[in-house]
Design an enzyme around this catalytic site. Structure first.
Site: not given
Length: 398
Positions: A113, A120, A186, A188, A220, A224, A227, A240, A244, A345
């Site tokens: 990834d 971002h 996420e 992607e 993904d 948070r 992480q 993570k 996925t 975000e």
């Protein structure tokens, strides 16, 4: 002259004959096999082409045959679906999409990834390093990435169990353990490797299309809070690796010629192995929906690093490719608030919760939430190329 199919294709379909994405489906009472989507149908390729490589529950054997074979098969499928003379033999191989079950389209060999959206990366930098430059010094010199866990890449529709792990809020003196409280997405784009490479031999930018079979959508999922506590000094791990999700359709690169664009302007010279020789940016418009309500529209064309550069960097040290390798773009975010590809975000770390229809708000995902990511791109003859969707619903921690 616009290419059309004798198979009925609704005007707003993701799957006109200019697309022909590959997937794996299971017909009622039948075994899993490879097909291509056309309108509201899927064409059984083993039946239509008489080739046993498609009578398998994975695209890997076909992908390993290489680009020349990919192009031959695509041309033959196009002929079958556009020439009325082939209708009597091809029509019995069509199944209604509503009547089949879509499965994981390929066996994942390795998963990488990346972190290739400047918007971002800068947003995350501003949140976590407000008194420093938003981008780390290496960011514009190489595509930053990490190796993920191939065994937890799952097909669209697979429930996502809220992960447990260590969490340490800033005000706490020691970590605690429990379900993630800051579960995120996420949005992607993924790239699926068809043909491998030899150990010790880098893959050049110019050889991108010889190795990459096609493109899919990726979510993904990210915890948070887990992480944030674990990622120093070695980067993402349990925050993570729990899941996925990928979309069931792989759009071949040849279907995306009309979507190719130049990447954003560079503000310094890149090293030779990353210097662009061809435009492999892609003009994809993504849409993120939470419980059916659109919350974001990330533009993939703004990505700083292209898929060709990512592949070149991933192998420049001699790391080999294998059929079924998957690598993802990293979160796709644009310059505007409504173009951000993660809830981190969109809610600015929870400080600005999203307002939802009916008066609710959301900073991070709650149990029962369902996230769906879709994307479209311009195609040949002015049609719209679609990628289907990647969906997941959050289940409580176990």
């Amino acid at each position: 002259m616009t290419l059309t199919s004798w198979v009925p294709v609704p005007a707003e379909s993701d799957f006109p004959v200019q697309n022909l994405p590959y997937g794996v489906f299971e017909p009622a009472g039948g075994a899993a096999r490879v097909g291509v989507a056309i309108g509201e149908h899927v064409l059984d390729l083993a039946a239509a082409l008489g080739d046993e490589v498609f009578a398998r529950p994975s695209l890997n054997a076909f992908m390993a045959q290489g680009r020349r074979r990919w192009q031959e098969v695509r041309a033959r499928i196009t002929e079958l679906l556009t020439d009325e003379r082939h209708r009597p033999s091809a029509e019995p191989a069509l199944h209604r999409l509503a009547d089949v079950r879509l499965l994981m389209p390929f066996e994942v060999a390795d998963y990488v990834d990346f972190y290739s959206s400047e918007h971002h990366a800068a947003n995350i930098g501003r949140m976590f390093r407000p008194d420093s430059e938003p981008l780390m010094p290496n960011w514009k010199h190489l595509p930053v990435g990490y190796h993920g866990r191939a065994g937890t890449v799952v097909p669209s529709g697979t429930p996502i169990v809220r992960p447990n792990g260590q969490r340490k809020p800033p005000q706490a003196t020691a970590p605690g353990f429990g379900p993630s409280q800051r579960l995120d997405i996420e949005a992607e784009v993924g790239f699926v490797v068809g043909t491998g490479s030899e150990l010790g031999e880098p893959v050049a930018l110019a050889d991108f299309a010889e190795h990459v079979f096609g493109v899919c959508l990726v979510n993904d999922w990210s915890a948070r809070d887990i992480q944030a506590w674990e990622y120093v000094p070695l980067g993402p791990f349990l925050g993570k690796s729990f899941a996925t999700s990928v979309s069931p359709w792989i759009v071949p690169l040849d279907a995306l010629e009309a979507a190719r664009v130049a990447p954003p302007e560079r503000d310094h010279e890149l090293l030779g192995y990353l210097r662009d020789r061809a435009d492999w940016g892609l003009d994809l418009t993504m849409r993120v929906r939470l419980n059916g309500h659109q919350v974001s529209e990330p533009p993939f064309a703004t990505m700083y690093w292209t898929a060709a550069q990512q592949l070149a960097h991933m192998t420049v040290n001699g790391a080999s490719l294998r059929t079924g390798d998957l690598y993802a773009s990293g979160t796709v975010s644009g310059p505007e608030p409504g173009q951000r590809g993660s809830f981190m975000e969109l809610s600015w770390g929870g400080k600005e919760p999203l307002e939802l229809p009916g008066g609710g708000t959301r900073s991070f995902l709650e149990d029962g939430d369902e996230v769906t990511i879709t994307a479209t791109a311009p195609g040949a003859d002015g049609v719209r190329i679609g990628f289907g969707e990647v969906t997941g619903r959050i289940e409580p921690a176990r």
